[in-house]
Design a protein around this motif. Structure first.
Motif, PDB file in Angstrom:
ATOM      1  N   GLY A 101       0.792  -1.217   0.000  1.00 22.28           N
ATOM      2  CA  GLY A 101       0.000   0.000   0.000  1.00 22.28           C
ATOM      3  C   GLY A 101       0.825   1.268   0.000  1.00 22.28           C
ATOM      4  N   VAL A 102       0.169   2.338  -0.030  1.00 19.83           N
ATOM      5  CA  VAL A 102       0.504   3.754   0.153  1.00 19.83           C
ATOM      6  C   VAL A 102      -0.360   4.521  -0.850  1.00 19.83           C
ATOM      7  N   THR A 103      -0.749   5.715  -0.479  1.00 20.60           N
ATOM      8  CA  THR A 103      -1.842   6.415  -1.157  1.00 20.60           C
ATOM      9  C   THR A 103      -1.451   6.910  -2.551  1.00 20.60           C
ATOM     10  N   THR A 104      -1.673   6.060  -3.560  1.00 24.08           N
ATOM     11  CA  THR A 104      -1.351   6.404  -4.948  1.00 24.08           C
ATOM     12  C   THR A 104      -2.563   7.016  -5.647  1.00 24.08           C
ATOM     13  N   LEU A 105      -2.288   7.614  -6.800  1.00 23.91           N
ATOM     14  CA  LEU A 105      -3.344   8.251  -7.596  1.00 23.91           C
ATOM     15  C   LEU A 105      -3.778   7.402  -8.786  1.00 23.91           C
ATOM     16  N   TYR A 106      -2.906   6.467  -9.216  1.00 25.18           N
ATOM     17  CA  TYR A 106      -3.181   5.690 -10.424  1.00 25.18           C
ATOM     18  C   TYR A 106      -2.977   4.200 -10.165  1.00 25.18           C
ATOM     19  N   TYR A 107      -3.636   3.403 -10.996  1.00 25.01           N
ATOM     20  CA  TYR A 107      -3.476   1.950 -10.988  1.00 25.01           C
ATOM     21  C   TYR A 107      -2.762   1.562 -12.273  1.00 25.01           C
ATOM     22  N   GLN A 108      -1.684   0.783 -12.151  1.00 27.83           N
ATOM     23  CA  GLN A 108      -0.926   0.332 -13.315  1.00 27.83           C
ATOM     24  C   GLN A 108      -1.356  -1.087 -13.676  1.00 27.83           C
ATOM     25  N   ASP A 109      -1.770  -1.263 -14.907  1.00 31.98           N
ATOM     26  CA  ASP A 109      -2.300  -2.549 -15.363  1.00 31.98           C
ATOM     27  C   ASP A 109      -1.251  -3.651 -15.232  1.00 31.98           C
ATOM     28  N   ARG A 121     -12.492   2.627  -6.799  1.00 28.60           N
ATOM     29  CA  ARG A 121     -12.923   1.766  -5.691  1.00 28.60           C
ATOM     30  C   ARG A 121     -12.670   0.292  -5.993  1.00 28.60           C
ATOM     31  N   ARG A 122     -12.870  -0.125  -7.232  1.00 30.33           N
ATOM     32  CA  ARG A 122     -12.656  -1.532  -7.574  1.00 30.33           C
ATOM     33  C   ARG A 122     -11.176  -1.907  -7.451  1.00 30.33           C
ATOM     34  N   HIS A 123     -10.298  -0.937  -7.702  1.00 31.13           N
ATOM     35  CA  HIS A 123      -8.873  -1.205  -7.535  1.00 31.13           C
ATOM     36  C   HIS A 123      -8.532  -1.412  -6.059  1.00 31.13           C
ATOM     37  N   MET A 124      -9.116  -0.596  -5.196  1.00 31.18           N
ATOM     38  CA  MET A 124      -8.894  -0.769  -3.757  1.00 31.18           C
ATOM     39  C   MET A 124      -9.359  -2.155  -3.323  1.00 31.18           C
ATOM     40  N   GLN A 125     -10.545  -2.537  -3.759  1.00 31.71           N
ATOM     41  CA  GLN A 125     -11.081  -3.854  -3.408  1.00 31.71           C
ATOM     42  C   GLN A 125     -10.140  -4.971  -3.846  1.00 31.71           C
ATOM     43  N   GLU A 126      -9.690  -4.914  -5.082  1.00 30.08           N
ATOM     44  CA  GLU A 126      -8.868  -5.995  -5.623  1.00 30.08           C
ATOM     45  C   GLU A 126      -7.486  -6.023  -4.978  1.00 30.08           C
ATOM     46  N   MET A 127      -6.885  -4.849  -4.755  1.00 28.62           N
ATOM     47  CA  MET A 127      -5.533  -4.822  -4.199  1.00 28.62           C
ATOM     48  C   MET A 127      -5.516  -5.241  -2.725  1.00 28.62           C
ATOM     49  N   VAL A 139       0.363  -6.850   6.892  1.00 22.87           N
ATOM     50  CA  VAL A 139      -0.602  -5.757   7.027  1.00 22.87           C
ATOM     51  C   VAL A 139      -1.000  -5.262   5.649  1.00 22.87           C
ATOM     52  N   ILE A 140      -2.135  -4.587   5.609  1.00 19.50           N
ATOM     53  CA  ILE A 140      -2.596  -3.897   4.397  1.00 19.50           C
ATOM     54  C   ILE A 140      -2.654  -2.413   4.722  1.00 19.50           C
ATOM     55  N   SER A 141      -1.889  -1.619   3.983  1.00 17.25           N
ATOM     56  CA  SER A 141      -1.934  -0.165   4.144  1.00 17.25           C
ATOM     57  C   SER A 141      -2.844   0.440   3.081  1.00 17.25           C
ATOM     58  N   THR A 142      -3.277   1.665   3.318  1.00 22.68           N
ATOM     59  CA  THR A 142      -4.137   2.349   2.352  1.00 22.68           C
ATOM     60  C   THR A 142      -3.448   2.377   0.990  1.00 22.68           C
ATOM     61  N   VAL A 143      -4.072   1.737   0.005  1.00 23.69           N
ATOM     62  CA  VAL A 143      -3.392   1.500  -1.277  1.00 23.69           C
ATOM     63  C   VAL A 143      -3.429   2.731  -2.168  1.00 23.69           C
ATOM     64  N   GLY A 144      -4.582   3.376  -2.255  1.00 20.03           N
ATOM     65  CA  GLY A 144      -4.704   4.514  -3.166  1.00 20.03           C
ATOM     66  C   GLY A 144      -5.790   5.463  -2.703  1.00 20.03           C
ATOM     67  N   ILE A 145      -5.888   6.586  -3.388  1.00 24.48           N
ATOM     68  CA  ILE A 145      -6.945   7.571  -3.134  1.00 24.48           C
ATOM     69  C   ILE A 145      -8.079   7.283  -4.110  1.00 24.48           C
ATOM     70  N   VAL A 146      -9.205   6.855  -3.585  1.00 24.90           N
ATOM     71  CA  VAL A 146     -10.334   6.438  -4.419  1.00 24.90           C
ATOM     72  C   VAL A 146     -10.951   7.666  -5.081  1.00 24.90           C
ATOM     73  N   GLN A 147     -11.013   7.649  -6.427  1.00 29.25           N
ATOM     74  CA  GLN A 147     -11.414   8.853  -7.156  1.00 29.25           C
ATOM     75  C   GLN A 147     -12.736   8.717  -7.899  1.00 29.25           C
ATOM     76  N   ASP A 148     -13.390   7.549  -7.824  1.00 32.28           N
ATOM     77  CA  ASP A 148     -14.672   7.419  -8.525  1.00 32.28           C
ATOM     78  C   ASP A 148     -15.846   7.504  -7.553  1.00 32.28           C
ATOM     79  N   VAL A 149     -15.638   8.143  -6.420  1.00 34.49           N
ATOM     80  CA  VAL A 149     -16.691   8.444  -5.457  1.00 34.49           C
ATOM     81  C   VAL A 149     -16.562   9.923  -5.109  1.00 34.49           C
TER      82      VAL A 149
END
Length: 476
Positions: A101-109, A121-127, A139-149
């Protein structure tokens, strides 16, 4: 097995005299330069302890004896639980612990590094499920900043997906300071008392150099009031926010950590605190921050100082390097995780981000899991007792013999050496027969297979329903 019969690698950077030198330098910074404290409440607490007369315009010069008091007040070990209330691990004891984790802005395919999507949000769920699937991540840290809400409830949805998609402990980073109380309320609505068997560890930063900002201090107070352990960690950019010399950076960052420790213990004596540094460098030509080999030395130095003073440590994960799962990232991840495993019971909770920590790569997560497996195996060493030496078997085999069917080989060949779940040991002919794939192709295919079989907690649907009902009240 007797510890004397175990051959184990050791890594040591600082001797005791050097630790004391760094410590006294940090104490001098606090006592002479001081720190700026932006919270009136914390200034009042400090004034009661050291006298308001030495606090001038928000700058506090902290005497050494107050630091010593705080170091003895804070617990040396912290028990962390999973969401179901089962013991997960004890910080300050045992082996290193890791997380994604750590609060990212993008998901890399996973299949194409050039494909970047705004983190959703779906990226957060999957990661979160991916981190839950891989056993080396504790542990699981906050992976990203959810931008579709809606932005005003993004942190709430992020935490909801974290809680609902794993039972592992959580390291929580909240980007909107004003939402932090609401996040804690959401967690209590879903889980109940957070402090009895804590599975949530909030993560806070001061402003380097030497500023304890109000938002951080207010969040620390709330976390401590609810009985949560917290991480107090600073981020440096040597040459910009800290001195360019490694020694100066270390002394300044340690001063900030001791200031945070003092404040935490004034808020509540005995409050569980985990201290650490993220010692990056700043490239004035490219205007980007990065990890240098000296970053790993500084991280190691901080870990050794915390061990010396019996305080739990949280260090870097070498994150953010490279342009995806590539050679640039691999060299930093290997250096970081091997030194973390050799330095003892630290927490390194931020694996997976890339491109200067702006994007998150599931392929990085899978690859670093492989690195951790091998680094842990390396750090554990090997037995050197009579049974392991096997002199009688060597004598029975004799010159020009072989050990293919010897009792020790038959009993141990499955666990005697490391076998990768990702990369097969192919001969040249086998590799050619498979189409001569690049190693990154094999890694990507394995990652895609893992992503197709991610675990879902049994109470996922219930938690999502109750959490969404709570979040929807903020739109009314």
């Amino acid at each position: 097995m007797n510890s004397a019969s175990l051959a184990r690698p050791q890594l040591r950077l600082l001797d005791e005299e050097q630790i004391v030198t760094v410590h006294h330098s940090a104490l001098k910074i606090l006592a002479t330069t001081g720190v700026r404290v932006d919270s009136p409440e914390v200034l009042r607490l400090l004034g009661q302890k050291i006298g308001a007369s030495i606090i001038q315009e928000g700058r506090v010069r902290i005497p050494p004896e107050l630091v010593e008091w705080a170091m003895h007040s804070a617990p040396a070990q912290i028990d962390i639980y999973d969401r179901l209330g089962q013991p997960a691990f004890r910080l300050g004891q045992g082996r290193a612990r890791f997380g994604i984790g750590v609060t990212t802005l993008y998901y890399q395919d996973a299949g194409d590094d050039s494909r970047l999507e705004p983190f959703a949000r779906r990226h957060m769920q999957e990661m979160v499920r991916l981190g839950s699937r891989l056993p080396n991540y504790d542990v699981i840290s906050t992976v990203g900043i959810v931008q579709d809400v809606p932005a005003e409830v993004s942190d709430l949805y992020a935490v909801l997906e974290m809680v609902a998609n794993t039972t592992k402990p959580l390291v929580m980073l909240v980007s909107d300071e004003e939402r932090f109380p609401d996040v804690l309320d959401l967690l209590e609505r879903l889980h109940g008392d957070l402090g009895e068997k804590p599975f949530v560890i909030p993560y806070f930063n001061p402003l380097t150099p030497l500023v304890l900002n109000r938002g951080t201090l207010d969040k620390m107070q709330l976390a401590i009031q609810r009985g949560l352990p917290l991480i107090f960690s600073n981020y440096s950019m040597a040459g910009m926010s800290t001195p360019i010399q490694a020694a100066g950076t270390l002394a300044l960052l340690m001063a900030e950590l001791w200031a945070g420790l003092v404040v935490s213990q004034l808020m509540r004596p005995g409050a569980p605190v985990i201290l650490g540094i993220l010692p990056a460098y700043f490239d004035m030509k490219s205007m980007v921050s990065f990890y240098d080999p000296h970053s790993m030395l500084l991280n190691l130095a901080c870990a050794e100082i915390m061990q010396h003073y019996h305080l739990p440590h949280c260090g870097t994960s070498g994150s953010g390097a490279g342009w995806g799962p590539d050679l640039l990232a691999a060299e930093t991840y290997w250096m970081n995780h091997l030194t973390a495993c050799l330095s003892g019971g630290s927490l390194a909770p931020f694996v997976g981000d890339t491109l200067g920590s702006k994007a998150f790569s599931p392929t990085n997560v899978v690859y670093v899991h492989e690195i951790i497996s091998q680094a842990l195996r390396f750090s554990q060493g090997f037995p050197l007792d009579e049974a392991a030496l096997g002199l009688e078997e060597i004598d029975q085999t004799g010159p020009a013999g072989d050990f293919l069917l010897s009792p020790s080989t038959l009993a141990n060949f499955r666990q005697a050496y490391y076998s990768s779940p990702i990369f097969p040991r192919w001969s040249l002919e086998k590799w050619q027969a498979q189409g001569s794939p690049a190693a990154i192709q094999v890694l990507r295919e394995y990652t895609r297979q893992v992503l197709q079989s991610l675990p879902i907690p049994e109470d996922h649907s219930d938690l999502i329903a109750r959490g969404e009902a709570f979040i929807q009240t903020f739109g009314r």
